[in-house]
Design a protein around this motif. Structure first.
Motif, PDB file in Angstrom:
ATOM      1  N   LYS A 124      37.339  11.810  50.927  1.00 37.45           N
ATOM      2  CA  LYS A 124      37.848  12.736  50.383  1.00 37.45           C
ATOM      3  C   LYS A 124      37.606  14.095  50.026  1.00 37.45           C
ATOM      4  O   LYS A 124      36.329  14.366  49.817  1.00 37.45           O
ATOM      5  N   ILE A 125      38.096  14.978  50.645  1.00 39.61           N
ATOM      6  CA  ILE A 125      38.166  16.505  50.849  1.00 39.61           C
ATOM      7  C   ILE A 125      38.929  17.314  49.766  1.00 39.61           C
ATOM      8  O   ILE A 125      40.125  16.960  49.760  1.00 39.61           O
ATOM      9  N   ILE A 126      38.488  18.267  49.076  1.00 32.99           N
ATOM     10  CA  ILE A 126      39.149  18.956  48.201  1.00 32.99           C
ATOM     11  C   ILE A 126      39.236  20.524  48.813  1.00 32.99           C
ATOM     12  O   ILE A 126      38.212  20.968  49.120  1.00 32.99           O
ATOM     13  N   PHE A 127      40.514  20.952  49.239  1.00 31.71           N
ATOM     14  CA  PHE A 127      40.618  22.222  49.937  1.00 31.71           C
ATOM     15  C   PHE A 127      40.784  23.268  48.597  1.00 31.71           C
ATOM     16  O   PHE A 127      41.687  22.905  48.033  1.00 31.71           O
ATOM     17  N   ILE A 128      40.015  24.084  48.434  1.00 31.58           N
ATOM     18  CA  ILE A 128      40.169  25.016  47.220  1.00 31.58           C
ATOM     19  C   ILE A 128      40.600  26.242  47.643  1.00 31.58           C
ATOM     20  O   ILE A 128      39.802  27.078  48.423  1.00 31.58           O
ATOM     21  N   ASN A 129      41.872  26.955  47.257  1.00 32.24           N
ATOM     22  CA  ASN A 129      42.452  28.138  47.700  1.00 32.24           C
ATOM     23  C   ASN A 129      42.184  29.088  46.513  1.00 32.24           C
ATOM     24  O   ASN A 129      42.604  28.782  45.539  1.00 32.24           O
ATOM     25  N   CYS A 130      41.294  30.150  46.679  1.00 40.68           N
ATOM     26  CA  CYS A 130      40.994  30.963  45.687  1.00 40.68           C
ATOM     27  C   CYS A 130      41.855  32.206  45.665  1.00 40.68           C
ATOM     28  O   CYS A 130      41.885  33.120  46.492  1.00 40.68           O
ATOM     29  N   PHE A 131      42.099  32.833  44.573  1.00 40.60           N
ATOM     30  CA  PHE A 131      42.727  34.475  44.565  1.00 40.60           C
ATOM     31  C   PHE A 131      42.370  34.812  43.242  1.00 40.60           C
ATOM     32  O   PHE A 131      42.450  34.358  42.207  1.00 40.60           O
ATOM     33  N   TRP A 132      42.379  36.357  43.139  1.00 42.75           N
ATOM     34  CA  TRP A 132      41.739  36.858  42.205  1.00 42.75           C
ATOM     35  C   TRP A 132      42.798  37.011  41.014  1.00 42.75           C
ATOM     36  O   TRP A 132      44.175  37.032  41.146  1.00 42.75           O
ATOM     37  N   ASP A 133      42.348  36.704  39.668  1.00 45.63           N
ATOM     38  CA  ASP A 133      43.203  36.394  38.770  1.00 45.63           C
ATOM     39  C   ASP A 133      43.612  37.996  38.084  1.00 45.63           C
ATOM     40  O   ASP A 133      42.877  38.601  37.695  1.00 45.63           O
ATOM     41  N   LYS A 134      45.104  38.089  38.250  1.00 50.42           N
ATOM     42  CA  LYS A 134      45.456  39.478  37.798  1.00 50.42           C
ATOM     43  C   LYS A 134      45.852  39.447  36.186  1.00 50.42           C
ATOM     44  O   LYS A 134      46.556  40.389  35.645  1.00 50.42           O
ATOM     45  N   ASN A 135      44.977  38.818  35.378  1.00 51.74           N
ATOM     46  CA  ASN A 135      45.440  38.959  33.886  1.00 51.74           C
ATOM     47  C   ASN A 135      44.364  39.887  33.414  1.00 51.74           C
ATOM     48  O   ASN A 135      44.446  39.908  32.204  1.00 51.74           O
ATOM     49  N   GLY A 136      43.637  40.344  34.201  1.00 56.51           N
ATOM     50  CA  GLY A 136      42.777  41.432  33.678  1.00 56.51           C
ATOM     51  C   GLY A 136      43.491  42.896  33.212  1.00 56.51           C
ATOM     52  O   GLY A 136      44.692  42.901  33.481  1.00 56.51           O
ATOM     53  N   ILE A 137      42.948  43.595  33.615  1.00 57.22           N
ATOM     54  CA  ILE A 137      43.325  45.408  33.299  1.00 57.22           C
ATOM     55  C   ILE A 137      44.653  45.435  34.118  1.00 57.22           C
ATOM     56  O   ILE A 137      45.824  45.914  33.629  1.00 57.22           O
ATOM     57  N   TYR A 138      44.600  45.098  35.500  1.00 57.43           N
ATOM     58  CA  TYR A 138      45.947  45.415  36.361  1.00 57.43           C
ATOM     59  C   TYR A 138      46.965  44.526  36.172  1.00 57.43           C
ATOM     60  O   TYR A 138      48.180  45.146  36.105  1.00 57.43           O
ATOM     61  N   GLY A 139      46.597  43.297  35.754  1.00 59.61           N
ATOM     62  CA  GLY A 139      47.971  42.386  35.321  1.00 59.61           C
ATOM     63  C   GLY A 139      48.468  43.056  33.722  1.00 59.61           C
ATOM     64  O   GLY A 139      49.695  43.027  33.604  1.00 59.61           O
ATOM     65  N   PHE A 140      47.450  43.443  32.880  1.00 59.87           N
ATOM     66  CA  PHE A 140      48.099  44.140  31.807  1.00 59.87           C
ATOM     67  C   PHE A 140      48.984  45.390  31.974  1.00 59.87           C
ATOM     68  O   PHE A 140      50.000  45.700  31.452  1.00 59.87           O
ATOM     69  N   ILE A 141      48.640  46.316  32.983  1.00 53.73           N
ATOM     70  CA  ILE A 141      49.349  47.322  33.503  1.00 53.73           C
ATOM     71  C   ILE A 141      50.827  47.122  34.076  1.00 53.73           C
ATOM     72  O   ILE A 141      51.675  47.557  33.688  1.00 53.73           O
ATOM     73  N   ASP A 142      50.511  45.828  34.630  1.00 52.59           N
ATOM     74  CA  ASP A 142      51.946  45.537  35.335  1.00 52.59           C
ATOM     75  C   ASP A 142      52.881  45.119  34.507  1.00 52.59           C
ATOM     76  O   ASP A 142      53.894  45.416  34.550  1.00 52.59           O
ATOM     77  N   LYS A 143      52.589  44.432  33.362  1.00 51.89           N
ATOM     78  CA  LYS A 143      53.210  43.851  32.553  1.00 51.89           C
ATOM     79  C   LYS A 143      53.763  45.000  31.477  1.00 51.89           C
ATOM     80  O   LYS A 143      54.961  44.846  31.276  1.00 51.89           O
ATOM     81  N   VAL A 144      52.872  45.743  31.233  1.00 51.41           N
ATOM     82  CA  VAL A 144      53.320  46.674  30.244  1.00 51.41           C
ATOM     83  C   VAL A 144      54.031  47.867  30.784  1.00 51.41           C
ATOM     84  O   VAL A 144      55.030  48.302  30.111  1.00 51.41           O
ATOM     85  N   PHE A 145      53.589  48.603  31.754  1.00 49.16           N
ATOM     86  CA  PHE A 145      53.987  49.710  32.223  1.00 49.16           C
ATOM     87  C   PHE A 145      55.250  49.532  33.476  1.00 49.16           C
ATOM     88  O   PHE A 145      56.191  50.193  33.338  1.00 49.16           O
ATOM     89  N   TYR A 146      54.970  48.482  34.160  1.00 51.29           N
ATOM     90  CA  TYR A 146      56.178  48.203  35.279  1.00 51.29           C
ATOM     91  C   TYR A 146      57.040  46.967  34.457  1.00 51.29           C
ATOM     92  O   TYR A 146      57.956  46.728  35.182  1.00 51.29           O
ATOM     93  N   LYS A 147      56.765  46.420  33.450  1.00 49.89           N
ATOM     94  CA  LYS A 147      57.477  45.272  33.005  1.00 49.89           C
ATOM     95  C   LYS A 147      57.624  44.149  34.047  1.00 49.89           C
ATOM     96  O   LYS A 147      58.643  43.540  33.965  1.00 49.89           O
ATOM     97  N   GLU A 148      56.743  43.778  34.483  1.00 50.20           N
ATOM     98  CA  GLU A 148      56.455  42.572  35.387  1.00 50.20           C
ATOM     99  C   GLU A 148      56.224  41.582  34.797  1.00 50.20           C
ATOM    100  O   GLU A 148      55.343  41.386  33.976  1.00 50.20           O
TER     101      GLU A 148
END
Length: 189
Positions: A124-148
């Protein structure tokens, strides 16, 4: 010196017991490709957050014919192997310079997508695809200032990104042999 070793051992054992007893937060994520419905499982634990993709999901990263849906326990095992071996497999730090994160130092900042398949040896093989979590400051900016709104497509669709340096990377874990292999880090565009 032996007193320090005993205290260190007790602290490490306590941490491992606490970590293994931590509760999963899960939710079902429904997806559809053509006429095929599938259910992925979002999973969050103290040290990682990700989505377990169903064997019914059809995509680029899990095109193997011998697919399986990993269990939460198999994901825990894969995560243990990942934490134990990532520093060594990442020793050359591919595409991790300038403003790109050093993967083994920031492992907990990555969201994961887990795909299961069985190799030609029956492992059994697990392929793990990883990507940066945007819940940090950049995610906050996107939600607050750009209403994303928060992007939740990653819970039902595989993430496929060109470039992006070490903000995007992948690796495979052999559950039987407890080894990491096929480590790949995105390029710099």
């Amino acid at each position: 010196m032996t007193q320090q070793i005993k205290i260190s051992t007790i602290l490490i054992l306590g941490f491992l017991i606490f970590d293994s007893c931590s509760v999963y937060r899960t939710e079902t994520c429904i997806g559809k490709i053509g006429n095929v419905d599938y259910q992925n499982t979002y999973i969050k634990k103290n040290r990682y957050e990700g989505v377990i993709f169903s064997k019914d999901y059809i995509g680029l990263m899990n095109s193997s014919e011998k697919k399986f849906t990993p269990t939460a326990m198999e994901i825990d095992s894969a995560e243990i192997v990942l934490r134990q071996g990532i520093k060594e497999i990442n020793r050359n730090r591919p595409n991790q310079f300038d403003n790109c994160p050093v993967i083994h130092r920031k492992l907990e900042k990555y969201r994961r997508q887990y795909f299961g398949y069985i190799d030609s040896n029956g492992d059994k093989i697990i392929f793990i695809n990883c990507f940066w979590d945007k819940n940090g400051i950049y995610g906050f900016i996107d939600k607050v200032f750009y209403k994303e709104p928060e992007d939740i497509k990653w819970k039902t669709e595989e993430m496929y990104v060109l470039d992006g340096c070490s903000y995007y990377w992948s690796i495979k874990v052999n559950l039987k042999k407890k080894i990491l292999f096929d480590f790949g880090v995105n390029g710099i565009g």
